[in-house]
Scaffold this active site. Structure first.
Site: not given
Ligand code: FPP
Length: 253
Positions: A24, A26, A72
């Protein structure tokens, strides 16, 4: 899923065999840099590569990561498309090395809703690494704990309806054998970086006795040092599985 291997008297094992991670943060990582969220997700793939290597280096055998949840899908279409492209990005760059290094890859979650190309890619990664047993990488993708429990209940009900099972056959182990995680040991440790403190529908059944550790780092910055810190915190935990510690058994006697 097998019952926990440790007995209460063993307390905290020094090393978790199975670690699960909610990747979490990104989006926040990208926002802080004035970048689009897509670049945060791509940096998240790089963090995944680092963390798989770090986990193997630290003696972990099973690593389960949350890549895309059944919830998601409610994100904007462009972000969903970007998230759907991440397994391809990861497998294209890493599957040959994972195969060579003895990593078995498994993708858990519903295949319905994924494109035919993505399903083929997943099946190919799983087939190429099916004979490996040095390290087990499970990617939860289009996965939800509640969805998986509902799917398992439906599969058991179908077996009863078809005369292959009786309602009285159902106990915890029989139920777990219908989950997407069948055959995996339960996670000893679930880690969530990014400062959020919740499971977000990850491994709800399997987390019954997992230790939970929350870390204040955004996933794209995650790596060996953060995993080491999580393992150190885990080593200080006292795992009792609902029983009492051995000292307290003696004191009560
Ligand atoms: C949540 O952070 C993250 C995700 C929904 C995607 C996670 C995926 C990866 C890290 C790469 C995965 C790789 C593969 C091979 C599947 P967010 O985007 O909700 O972050 P935020 O809470 O800061 O907005």
């Amino acid at each position: 899923m097998a019952a926990p291997e440790k007995t209460p008297s063993e307390g905290a094992p020094a090393q978790p065999l199975h670690v699960a991670i909610v990747m979490d943060g990104n989006g926040r990582w990208a926002k802080r840099r004035g970048m689009p969220r897509s670049l945060g997700h791509r940096a998240g793939v790089e963090a995944l590569k680092r963390t798989v290597s770090a986990a193997a280096e630290l003696g972990i055998r099973w690593l389960t990561v949350f890549g895309f949840s059944t919830e998601n899908w409610s994100r904007p279409a462009a972000e969903v498309a970007e998230l759907m492209a991440l397994p391809k990005r990861y497998f294209e760059s890493d599957i040959a090395r994972l195969e060579r290094e003895g990593v078995r890859v498994r993708v858990i979650g519903r295949r319905e809703g994924l494109s035919g190309e993505l399903v083929r890619l997943i099946e190919d990664a799983e087939a190429r690494t099916a004979g490996n047993d040095a390290f087990f990488l499970n990617i939860a993708f289009n996965y939800g704990g509640q969805a998986d429990i509902a799917d398992a209940a439906r599969r058991f009900a179908e077996a009863v309806a078809a005369g292959r099972a009786k309602p009285s056959d159902l106990d915890e182990a029989a139920f777990a054998s219908h989950l997407a995680t069948a055959g995996l040991p339960p996670p000893d440790l679930i880690v969530r970086p990014s400062g959020e403190q919740r499971l977000s529908n990850f491994l709800l059944w399997e987390a019954a006795y997992s230790e939970l550790i929350f870390q204040d780092v955004l996933w794209p910055d995650y790596g060996l040092e953060h995993l080491k810190a999580a393992l150190a915190a885990y080593a200080a935990r006292d795992r009792r599985y609902g029983a009492v510690a051995q000292d307290d058994v003696l004191a009560a006697g």
